[in-house]
Design an enzyme around this catalytic site. Structure first.
Site, PDB file in Angstrom:
ATOM      1  N   ARG A 375       0.821  -1.212   0.000  1.00 53.43           N
ATOM      2  CA  ARG A 375       0.000   0.000   0.000  1.00 53.43           C
ATOM      3  C   ARG A 375       0.854   1.260   0.000  1.00 53.43           C
ATOM      4  O   ARG A 375       0.367   2.340  -0.297  1.00 53.43           O
ATOM      5  CB  ARG A 375      -0.925   0.019   1.216  1.00 53.43           C
ATOM      6  CG  ARG A 375      -2.005  -1.025   1.169  1.00 53.43           C
ATOM      7  CD  ARG A 375      -2.839  -0.982   2.413  1.00 53.43           C
ATOM      8  NE  ARG A 375      -4.090  -0.285   2.178  1.00 53.43           N
ATOM      9  CZ  ARG A 375      -4.786   0.305   3.134  1.00 53.43           C
ATOM     10  NH1 ARG A 375      -4.335   0.325   4.351  1.00 53.43           N
ATOM     11  NH2 ARG A 375      -5.926   0.881   2.873  1.00 53.43           N
ATOM     12  N   LEU A 379      -0.634   2.025  -5.264  1.00 55.13           N
ATOM     13  CA  LEU A 379      -1.636   3.071  -5.479  1.00 55.13           C
ATOM     14  C   LEU A 379      -1.084   4.478  -5.256  1.00 55.13           C
ATOM     15  O   LEU A 379      -1.357   5.379  -6.061  1.00 55.13           O
ATOM     16  CB  LEU A 379      -2.855   2.814  -4.600  1.00 55.13           C
ATOM     17  CG  LEU A 379      -3.711   1.608  -5.016  1.00 55.13           C
ATOM     18  CD1 LEU A 379      -4.818   1.370  -4.001  1.00 55.13           C
ATOM     19  CD2 LEU A 379      -4.313   1.811  -6.400  1.00 55.13           C
ATOM     20  N   VAL A 497     -10.358   0.390  -4.006  1.00 55.38           N
ATOM     21  CA  VAL A 497      -9.632  -0.868  -3.770  1.00 55.38           C
ATOM     22  C   VAL A 497      -8.664  -0.759  -2.601  1.00 55.38           C
ATOM     23  O   VAL A 497      -8.384   0.319  -2.102  1.00 55.38           O
ATOM     24  CB  VAL A 497      -8.871  -1.303  -5.047  1.00 55.38           C
ATOM     25  CG1 VAL A 497      -9.829  -1.522  -6.192  1.00 55.38           C
ATOM     26  CG2 VAL A 497      -7.828  -0.262  -5.438  1.00 55.38           C
ATOM     27  N   GLU A 498      -8.148  -1.906  -2.178  1.00 55.19           N
ATOM     28  CA  GLU A 498      -7.216  -2.037  -1.051  1.00 55.19           C
ATOM     29  C   GLU A 498      -7.772  -1.381   0.210  1.00 55.19           C
ATOM     30  O   GLU A 498      -7.044  -0.737   0.979  1.00 55.19           O
ATOM     31  CB  GLU A 498      -5.841  -1.442  -1.405  1.00 55.19           C
ATOM     32  CG  GLU A 498      -5.064  -2.290  -2.401  1.00 55.19           C
ATOM     33  CD  GLU A 498      -3.626  -1.846  -2.538  1.00 55.19           C
ATOM     34  OE1 GLU A 498      -3.188  -0.984  -1.761  1.00 55.19           O
ATOM     35  OE2 GLU A 498      -2.938  -2.362  -3.429  1.00 55.19           O
ATOM     36  N   GLY A 499      -9.053  -1.543   0.444  1.00 49.79           N
ATOM     37  CA  GLY A 499      -9.702  -0.922   1.596  1.00 49.79           C
ATOM     38  C   GLY A 499     -10.296   0.408   1.181  1.00 49.79           C
ATOM     39  O   GLY A 499      -9.578   1.330   0.809  1.00 49.79           O
TER      40      GLY A 499
END
Length: 820
Positions: A375, A379, A497-499
């Site tokens: 992360r 992103l 995405v990714e939370g």
């Protein structure tokens, strides 16, 4: 009166000691020294000493303190301490504390910040950026990818595999590139500047996925089998975590694997029966090996006495019987390969667990450790790269495009947006530089990664929105010449995405940060859980009184900051940046104070008051973003040319911090305590305003005029001036417009007319015939007109061209793998 004066002197001595964070014994000794002076002057007598010793000795003498004070505090703490789920505990244990710990401390060590090395590329990494990355960028046709094929071309897929774009994280011993996190970030920034589909396709295998998990946790046999194949592009990986019933709450996945015995290749083996339903899985339609997260159950105790081992990760080959790769999702017209994966009662050997049977039930720890790294890179880097390219493109467009006989970039409303675009791009690149260096230093910064993911994707949303407003119709009309529209459509994907960002801001940043970064909270929790009573009291005593001293120190620091605005605080430099360091130090003390009061007053209820938690997270985030911006300015050489960008980024960040503090205090549940806190933290209101019009004007001019500061802002992006690269064409046209303007003005002066900056080719022919200009100048005007028209014109189509057409299965197979 004299007694009162000496009382104030004692309090002042304790306050100074607290500000300097001396030990309790030292602070009492300093106060005792003042008492001795008062006695020598004859103003403090026996009664004063009795009161002083009665107040200090019980706290100073550890045996008395532990038995009569700490023991009771520990009992009370155990009653009010909020319960922590196993997934929360694993998330907290998985990460590491780095610079986020300093900014939570109330006293950041700026010398430590500037000792952290600058990110640098090796010769191999730079050659990769200058060679394969530059080449694959030149192969991109965004219109073909997004509108016609809904996929990368077969040539790009082959090129990515051949040049190991999917193997940046894999070690060289397995055939990978073994690039640093900093280098991965630079690669993704460049790719994101030309195509979100390309950067997503490359980013995912190098983030949370089979490659990362295998290297950290895989068995030797798994590593030797899969990693060389992944490095060579023979295998395309994906990782299946999210499903219909569990998105951001990944710990609630309903997918199960039951340990049992079954037939495998004609013989009975120990294995698992898997039932799962996953969606939103990037690269799933073309993947050949699937990483799968599920909850393992062992009802018959075939592995151990634990019948519910919990979340487990396994690798499943695509050709496994019963595995269903679903059709493709279509994420907001950004057609990177993404789709569902399902399985019903699939039997696989127990050795398919990543790391083998001994890693059963340890999947959540594996995931959060790897996610805290990924992360920080994928992103945030894609967002920063997109912002850098968009900032240069929007500045160029604003200078080329004219309305009311002037460049639109000279209008103050447009200048405001250009400043936001440039200032955010400057900050975002500084964040990715610093954060990826932390990863390369061995950190697994779970709190920092959440800050990076949330704030950079949100800032990219603001950048692309502002850019669309500046471009107007040019940004709205899709076509081969639109370089913004697809990015605008795709931004919400990165935010989701990714939370989801709502979860990240409201629950993760401060929720984890308060536990991980606070110097005493986690120690208190750990001490309270120790079974041995004597050991527990001793550990809790050290933690809780350290916490009390920490809280007192931050109260004193906050009051001093409120009175002085940090004027007397230290800073590592004495130039224009000194004030920013001092303000950040004061806000750090404010954050620590507000955190301690919130925990003390609200206790476990703070977890449920997500908006309060989010505002504390915003303060923590602002401190981090501001720190990385100051670090970036220093790494770039502290250049005066960059000051407008620095001032905008810092003033905007500081304004956001103060907004979060103000909103937090205005909504604090206990109004009386909220009023007291306001008096301690911001009694005189805001200290920092938003960036000035003058600063924003300077940034707007910078983006519209080629200069070294502008080049630094866009450094590393794909700006080659070759046919097909719209960003390179914009850069060339900007140069041509600026070079043509003096010639145009000379023609206007000669003709004694204020002509419109249009039809330059015809004007060139006319001026050439009148000997006002020479042939070289006429050619420049013609070239400028052609570039100007390419910049401002938009595409149009026959109706039939816009009708969706479906590729055949055979065509789809050629692109990345099997048909979706």
């Amino acid at each position: 009166m004299a007694d009162f004066i000496w009382f104030l002197l004692v309090v002042l001595a304790l306050a100074v000691a607290s500000y300097q964070r001396t030990s309790l014994v030292t602070a009492v000794c300093i106060a005792g020294g003042v008492m001795i002076l008062g006695t020598l002057f004859g103003d403090i007598g026996l009664l004063g000493w009795i009161v002083f010793l009665a107040l200090t000795l019980p706290f100073t003498l550890s045996n008395i303190r532990q038995q009569h004070i700490t023991k009771k505090l520990l009992a009370f703490y155990r009653k009010v301490m909020p319960e922590m789920s196993s997934t929360e505990q694993e998330a907290i244990d998985a990460g590491t504390v780095w610079w986020d710990g300093d900014i939570f401390s109330g006293k950041p060590d700026w010398e430590k910040l500037h000792r952290i090395p600058k990110g640098r590329l090796t010769a191999e990494e730079q050659a990769f950026l200058d060679g394969p990355v530059e080449e694959v960028c030149s192969m991109v046709d965004e219109w073909q990818i997004n509108h016609k094929d809904a996929d990368l071309s077969p040539e790009i897929w082959a090129y990515l595999k051949e040049h190991k774009f999917f193997a940046m994280i894999i070690k060289k011993e397995y055939g990978g590139l073994a690039f640093s996190a900093f280098a991965q970030s630079r690669v993704l920034q460049k790719l994101a500047g030309v195509s979100a589909v390309l950067s997503s396709t490359v980013g995912v295998p190098n983030s949370l996925g089979p490659g990362e998990l295998l290297q950290h946790y895989g068995t030797k046999e798994q590593q030797d089998h899969y990693l060389p194949r992944l490095a060579a592009g023979q295998e395309v990986p994906c990782f299946a975590l999210t499903g219909p019933e569990a998105g951001s709450d990944a710990g609630a996945i309903p997918d199960v694997g039951v340990v049992c015995k079954g037939d495998w290749n004609g013989e009975e083996v120990l294995g698992m029966r898997l039932t799962f339903d996953k969606r939103y899985i990037t690269l799933a339609p073309v993947a050949t090996v699937i990483g799968l997260a599920f909850k393992l159950q062992d009802p018959d105790g075939l592995l151990s006495d634990n019948k519910e081992p919990g979340i487990t990760c396994a690798l499943i080959p695509r050709d496994t019987k019963g595995l269903e790769i679903g059709r493709r999702h279509f994420p907001l017209n950004t057609p990177f390969q993404n789709g569902p994966i399902r399985g019903n009662d699939i039997f696989v050997p127990i050795d398919y667990i990543i790391g083998g049977p001994s890693m059963a039930g340890r999947g959540w720890r594996m995931l959060v450790e790897c996610l805290s790294v990924g992360r920080c890179i994928t992103l945030p880097s894609s967002a920063a790269g997109g912002a850098k390219s968009v900032s240069l493109a929007t500045g160029a467009y604003a200078r080329i495009r004219r309305q009311f006989r002037m460049p639109v970039g000279h209008m103050e409303g447009v200048e405001e947006m250009l400043a936001r675009i440039g200032g955010n791009a400057y900050l975002m690149d500084g964040v990715t530089r610093f954060s990826t260096v932390g990863v390369d230093l061995g950190e697994k910064p779970s709190v920092i990664s959440a800050i990076c993911k949330y704030h950079l994707t949100e800032k990219m949303r603001q950048v692309i929105n502002d850019s669309m407003d500046v471009h107007g119709g040019k940004g709205v009309m899709l076509g081969p010449n639109n370089y913004l529209g697809r990015g605008y459509q795709g931004v919400p994907v990165s935010i989701t995405v990714e939370g989801a960002n709502i979860l990240t801001r409201n629950m993760m940043i401060f929720g984890q940060g308060a536990m991980r970064c606070h110097p005493f909270v986690l120690k208190e929790i750990q001490a309270a859980s120790i079974e041995d009573k004597k050991e527990s009291i001793a550990a809790f005593d050290k933690a809780v009184f350290g916490h009390i001293g920490f809280a007192i120190s931050n109260t004193v620091r906050s009051v001093w900051f409120s009175l002085t605005s940090g004027v007397f605080s230290s800073a590592p430099f004495t130039d224009e940046t000194a004030h920013y360091y001092k303000l950040l130090q004061g806000y750090s003390a404010n954050l620590a104070l507000l955190t301690d009061v919130s925990m003390g007053v609200l206790g476990g209820d703070l977890k449920r008051r997500e908006r309060l938690s989010a505002r504390l997270g915003d303060i923590l985030s602002g401190l981090y973003l501001g720190s990385t911006t100051l670090k970036r300015f220093d790494e770039d050489g502290r250049l005066k040319e960059d000051l407008p960008l620095l001032h905008w980024a810092m003033q905007n960040t500081l304004h956001d911090i103060e907004t979060a503090i103000d909103d937090f205090l205005a909504n604090f549940p206990n109004k009386a305590i909220g009023v007291v806190l306001r008096g301690l933290v911001i009694p005189f209101g805001r200290r920092v305003g938003k960036p000035s019009d003058k600063t924003e004007h300077a940034i707007a001019q910078m983006l519209q005029t080629p200069c070294s500061a502008r080049s630094r802002l866009g450094y590393g992006q794909y700006l080659a001036r070759v046919e097909g690269n719209l960003f390179g064409d914009l850069e060339q046209t900007l140069d041509d417009v600026l070079a043509a303007e003096p010639i145009f003005e000379r023609i206007c002066k000669h003709k004694k007319a204020k002509l419109p900056f249009t039809r330059l080719a015809a004007l060139a022919d006319d001026a050439l015939s009148e000997d006002i200009i020479n042939e070289e100048e006429a050619d420049l005007l013609r070239r400028t007109e052609a570039g100007r028209l390419r910049t401002i014109n938009v595409d149009d189509f026959d109706h039939e061209e816009l009708v969706a057409k479906v590729n055949s299965s055979s065509e789809t197979k050629k692109r990345g793998g099997k048909a979706a």
